[in-house]
Every structure is written in C-alpha cells, then in structure tokens.
Motif scaffolding. Structure first.
Motif, mmCIF file in Angstrom:
data_model
loop_
_atom_site.group_PDB
_atom_site.id
_atom_site.type_symbol
_atom_site.label_atom_id
_atom_site.label_comp_id
_atom_site.label_asym_id
_atom_site.label_seq_id
_atom_site.Cartn_x
_atom_site.Cartn_y
_atom_site.Cartn_z
ATOM 1 N N LEU A 161 1.909 -14.934 -28.114
ATOM 2 C CA LEU A 161 0.366 -15.421 -28.425
ATOM 3 C C LEU A 161 -0.328 -14.025 -29.381
ATOM 4 C CD1 LEU A 161 -1.012 -17.327 -25.642
ATOM 5 C CD2 LEU A 161 0.107 -18.172 -27.543
ATOM 6 N N GLY A 162 -0.481 -14.445 -30.612
ATOM 7 C CA GLY A 162 -1.440 -13.231 -31.233
ATOM 8 C C GLY A 162 -0.384 -12.626 -32.111
ATOM 9 N N PHE A 163 0.730 -12.842 -31.973
ATOM 10 C CA PHE A 163 2.081 -12.239 -32.773
ATOM 11 C C PHE A 163 2.790 -13.019 -33.342
ATOM 12 C CE2 PHE A 163 0.048 -9.006 -29.921
ATOM 13 C CZ PHE A 163 0.114 -7.911 -30.604
ATOM 14 N N GLU A 164 2.359 -14.485 -33.461
ATOM 15 C CA GLU A 164 3.462 -15.284 -34.050
ATOM 16 C C GLU A 164 4.065 -14.921 -35.383
ATOM 17 O OE1 GLU A 164 0.472 -15.729 -32.892
ATOM 18 O OE2 GLU A 164 0.107 -17.677 -31.800
ATOM 19 N N ARG A 165 3.327 -14.274 -36.017
ATOM 20 C CA ARG A 165 3.690 -14.018 -37.482
ATOM 21 C C ARG A 165 4.297 -12.851 -37.854
ATOM 22 N NH1 ARG A 165 1.920 -17.461 -41.225
ATOM 23 N NH2 ARG A 165 0.309 -19.010 -40.699
ATOM 24 N N LYS A 166 4.403 -11.900 -36.560
ATOM 25 C CA LYS A 166 4.907 -10.489 -36.612
ATOM 26 C C LYS A 166 6.261 -10.305 -35.735
ATOM 27 C CE LYS A 166 0.408 -8.616 -37.488
ATOM 28 N NZ LYS A 166 -0.348 -7.404 -37.006
ATOM 29 N N LEU A 167 6.415 -11.337 -34.858
ATOM 30 C CA LEU A 167 7.626 -11.155 -33.846
ATOM 31 C C LEU A 167 8.384 -12.448 -33.660
ATOM 32 C CD1 LEU A 167 8.195 -8.749 -31.821
ATOM 33 C CD2 LEU A 167 7.116 -10.036 -30.232
ATOM 34 N N GLY A 168 9.704 -12.357 -33.931
ATOM 35 C CA GLY A 168 10.365 -13.416 -33.945
ATOM 36 C C GLY A 168 10.420 -14.067 -32.286
ATOM 37 N N TYR A 169 10.934 -15.313 -32.175
ATOM 38 C CA TYR A 169 10.730 -15.839 -30.853
ATOM 39 C C TYR A 169 11.750 -17.068 -30.753
ATOM 40 C CZ TYR A 169 7.869 -19.026 -32.716
ATOM 41 O OH TYR A 169 6.891 -20.089 -33.479
ATOM 42 N N VAL A 170 12.040 -17.154 -29.473
ATOM 43 C CA VAL A 170 12.824 -18.428 -29.042
ATOM 44 C C VAL A 170 11.900 -19.167 -28.028
ATOM 45 C CG1 VAL A 170 14.950 -19.683 -28.260
ATOM 46 C CG2 VAL A 170 15.065 -17.485 -29.797
ATOM 47 N N ALA A 171 11.535 -20.375 -28.102
ATOM 48 C CA ALA A 171 10.911 -21.105 -27.262
ATOM 49 C C ALA A 171 11.018 -22.625 -27.029
ATOM 50 C CB ALA A 171 9.186 -21.299 -27.809
ATOM 51 N N PRO A 302 16.792 -25.478 -21.728
ATOM 52 C CA PRO A 302 18.098 -25.056 -21.620
ATOM 53 C C PRO A 302 18.086 -23.355 -21.712
ATOM 54 C CG PRO A 302 17.111 -25.709 -23.957
ATOM 55 C CD PRO A 302 16.147 -26.078 -22.898
ATOM 56 N N PHE A 303 17.997 -22.937 -20.654
ATOM 57 C CA PHE A 303 18.037 -21.463 -20.448
ATOM 58 C C PHE A 303 19.051 -20.558 -21.187
ATOM 59 C CE2 PHE A 303 14.790 -22.509 -17.225
ATOM 60 C CZ PHE A 303 13.799 -21.830 -17.782
ATOM 61 N N ASP A 304 20.245 -21.015 -20.827
ATOM 62 C CA ASP A 304 21.501 -20.622 -21.590
ATOM 63 C C ASP A 304 21.466 -20.535 -22.933
ATOM 64 O OD1 ASP A 304 22.609 -20.187 -18.917
ATOM 65 O OD2 ASP A 304 23.791 -21.933 -19.046
ATOM 66 N N ARG A 305 20.858 -21.491 -23.646
ATOM 67 C CA ARG A 305 20.791 -21.659 -25.190
ATOM 68 C C ARG A 305 19.818 -20.575 -25.652
ATOM 69 N NH1 ARG A 305 19.264 -26.504 -29.238
ATOM 70 N NH2 ARG A 305 19.382 -25.264 -31.111
ATOM 71 N N ILE A 306 18.739 -20.770 -24.886
ATOM 72 C CA ILE A 306 17.613 -19.760 -25.210
ATOM 73 C C ILE A 306 17.882 -18.427 -25.261
ATOM 74 C CG2 ILE A 306 15.209 -19.043 -24.544
ATOM 75 C CD1 ILE A 306 14.467 -21.912 -23.436
ATOM 76 N N SER A 307 18.519 -17.874 -24.130
ATOM 77 C CA SER A 307 19.140 -16.397 -24.108
ATOM 78 C C SER A 307 20.191 -16.238 -25.111
ATOM 79 C CB SER A 307 19.732 -16.203 -22.575
ATOM 80 O OG SER A 307 20.797 -17.384 -22.313
ATOM 81 N N GLU A 308 20.828 -17.113 -25.324
ATOM 82 C CA GLU A 308 22.028 -17.232 -26.375
ATOM 83 C C GLU A 308 21.373 -16.930 -27.824
ATOM 84 O OE1 GLU A 308 26.239 -17.240 -27.665
ATOM 85 O OE2 GLU A 308 25.444 -17.442 -25.748
ATOM 86 N N VAL A 328 13.427 -24.879 -29.342
ATOM 87 C CA VAL A 328 14.207 -25.802 -28.880
ATOM 88 C C VAL A 328 13.719 -27.172 -27.916
ATOM 89 C CG1 VAL A 328 16.059 -24.023 -28.815
ATOM 90 C CG2 VAL A 328 14.813 -24.539 -26.534
ATOM 91 N N PRO A 329 14.186 -28.221 -27.925
ATOM 92 C CA PRO A 329 13.861 -29.248 -27.205
ATOM 93 C C PRO A 329 14.045 -29.428 -25.915
ATOM 94 C CG PRO A 329 15.755 -29.959 -28.150
ATOM 95 C CD PRO A 329 15.371 -28.734 -28.649
ATOM 96 N N THR A 330 13.184 -30.032 -25.068
ATOM 97 C CA THR A 330 13.515 -30.122 -23.583
ATOM 98 C C THR A 330 13.909 -31.649 -23.210
ATOM 99 O OG1 THR A 330 11.196 -30.631 -23.298
ATOM 100 C CG2 THR A 330 11.789 -28.464 -23.172
ATOM 101 N N ASP A 331 14.264 -31.906 -21.963
ATOM 102 C CA ASP A 331 14.999 -33.064 -21.663
ATOM 103 C C ASP A 331 14.407 -33.389 -20.281
ATOM 104 O OD1 ASP A 331 16.811 -33.748 -23.621
ATOM 105 O OD2 ASP A 331 17.687 -31.775 -23.013
#
Length: 338
Positions: A161-171, A302-308, A328-331
């Motif tokens: 939050l606040g750094f969406e355009r400056k920092l990459g992320y996986v959510a 999918p925590f394994d995929r998120i960390s990967e 990434v989607p949730t189920d």
C-alpha cells in the motif's frame, strides 16, 4: 624500550559515528553516493577525511559483487512467525526456488522500530542482492521507503500500500476471493453475517473487508464488524464481542484462518454449535484449517505459487529487468464449518 601500540585502523563504523549517519549511508557513499542526500554526503566525506579512513580494496570488491543471498524480510513481531504457518510456507517455497539458482535466503525480522532500522542498514549495505518483503504494513512506510530509495531490488507479498507503482508484488486476489466467500455464506441461507477483519494497514485486511461490505450492499451493518490482527486470540476475542452485540448472528467470515479458528474456539466455549448455530469461514487454507473441529471452510491461497513467482520476479529485477506485479486467483474450499 617497549614500542607504543599500533594505532587502530579507522573502520566504517567510526566514519558513521563521526558523521552521525548509519553504516548503510556510509556504504552507499563509498559505492558511488547513490541515494544519499547532499548533507549526508558532505558529512560522510568530512568524517572520512577527519578519521583517516581508507577503503580496503578487497572489501570494496566484495561489496560491489553479488552477495548470492536474498532477504526474506518479515515486518511482523517474532511471535507471529511461529504462530502463523503461512510465513513458514512462503519461506520454504522461496528458499526452494532460490536454491535452484544457488542463492541463499536470509530471514530478517522487522517488527519494531529498532529491528526496522537494523534491517534497513543490513540490506542497504550490500549484504543481499534483493528483498522479498512479506506482510508489508502501510504504517511502516519508513522501511519500505528506504528500500525503494536505495534502489534495492524488492518484491512484496501482497500489494504494498502506497508503493503500488514503485514496488513489484505478487498478491492473491483478496477482493474477489472474499466476495465469493461472503456470497457463498449468504447462499447457504445465512442472514446475520458478521466479519472479523484483518489489520486495516495491510492490503489483505483492507481488500477483504471492502469485499464484505460490497457483497452485503444495503444489508451491511457496521455493528457486525469487529477488527482483529490475524492472530487466533484476536479471533476469539472478536467472536465473543460479536455474540455479545448480536446473539442471533448465524455466520461469520474471518479474514484469515487463524482468526476463524479463534472464532470456533469462542463459539465452542460459549456452547454454540458450528455450523448448526453459527457458520464460520476463513481465508488462506492454512494448515490450521484442517485442525479445527469441524474443519474450516476457507479460500485457498496458492502460497507455493506465490513464493515461486516472487522469486522469479525478484531475480528478473536483480538481473536488470523491469519490476512487475501479479495477482493470482483463490479457490473456495468447502469443509464442515460452513
């Protein structure tokens, strides 16, 4: 006659103390002065001249080469590391992904101001090639600002939050996942649907609460909302408070599985049956979801995929690529609690 003892050679710590700056700031000056304010640059150069500090060529070559390590920077209290198994799952997945590149993972805790200061100094001094930022709170902007300002490659777990355009992320898709869960609970015939939110300074806490509000629409009742901190104890306390306000509530959506487990603890202790009297649902599909009685209905992350993916994106930035973001989607996982 005994010769006088040799004068101790000045160190980078001596320079930092003389200049009144951090060790990391001195290190950045020695490595080109990038991301150092003009005042700090003057102070450090003056301190170097006064102290007689000389750069060790061998140390300089080490400092400017790859460290072959990445920081797993957890901005939580140490207790949360052991209480919340999601962190261990993410750390294990990141370590496994990095090992394929012969890169080590370094755990750094930064749950309070002192730890955040030490973390900033460590990562900006060249000890790691990049940072995996986990559980970023917007209330701890200083730490993230320092990392961004220093130009250190970093990828966040969840939207920073606040750094969406400056920092990459996986959510994970917090909003759609939470909205699907609330819709599912309503579809089972539940009418008085409460929620236990996560911290409002995290993207997950904020987006899951927004989804709950939007899905209920005109049926939203603020008195059916209690805020938690993602811990099991906060879930139990919140559930007790909700029942005191609304003895007739028949469902609760907790923003993570630990709080949902705490809610079940409280309901059981108060003689309420789950799900006959009150349906309980969580979010994460953490290991605790299989240990509650009954097992927990939840949204699978999918925590394994998120960390990967975090490791993949970070290595791209380390190697000179552009930063990127990924959702990434949730189920929905239906079990006995709802």
């Amino acid at each position: 006659m005994t010769p006088p003892p040799a004068k101790r050679r000045p160190t980078i710590d001596d320079v930092a103390a003389e200049a009144g700056v951090s060790r990391g700031t001195v290190s950045r000056v020695l490595n080109g002065g990038h991301w150092v304010s003009p005042d700090s640059l003057l102070s450090v150069n003056a301190a170097i001249k006064k102290s007689g500090y000389r750069v060790n060529p061998h140390a300089r070559s080490l400092a400017t080469s790859r460290a072959n390590s990445v920081a797993f920077l957890l901005t939580e209290d140490q207790e949360r590391l052991f209480e919340d198994p999601n962190f261990a799952v993410l750390m294990r997945g990141a370590s496994k992904a990095l090992s394929r590149h012969d890169i080590s993972l370094v755990l750094i805790m930064a749950g309070n101001e002192d730890e955040q200061r030490r973390a900033t100094e460590f990562v900006t001094a060249g000890h790691v090639d990049g940072v995996l930022l986990v559980s970023s709170h917007s209330s701890r902007h200083g730490l993230i600002s320092d990392i961004v300002a220093a130009g250190i490659p970093a990828i966040a777990c969840g939207v920073p939050l606040g750094f969406e355009r400056k920092l990459g992320y996986v959510a994970a898709d917090d909003y759609d996942g939470a909205r699907e869960m609330v819709s599912y609970l309503r579809g089972t015939g539940r009418i008085r649907l409460a929620t236990i939110t996560g911290p409002s300074d995290t993207s997950g806490g904020m987006r899951r609460y927004e989804a709950y509000v939007d899905e209920l629409g005109e049926d939203f009742d603020e008195t059916l909302v209690v805020h938690g901190d993602y811990s099991r104890s906060s879930g139990a306390a919140a559930m007790t408070e909700l029942l005191a306000r609304h003895p007739d509530l028949d469902a609760v959506f907790a923003a993570n599985d630990m709080m949902a487990a705490g809610a079940i603890d409280a309901l059981t202790g108060l003689g309420r049956r789950v799900p006959e009297d009150v349906a309980v649902a969580g979010f994460d599909d953490a290991p605790v979801a299989l240990t509650t009685v009954p097992p927990l209905t939840t949204m699978h992350q999918p925590f394994d995929r998120i960390s990967e993916e975090m490791v993949r994106l970070l290595l791209e930035v380390i190697n000179g690529g552009r930063t990127a973001a990924m959702v990434v989607p949730t189920d929905l996982i239906v079990r006995g609690s709802a």
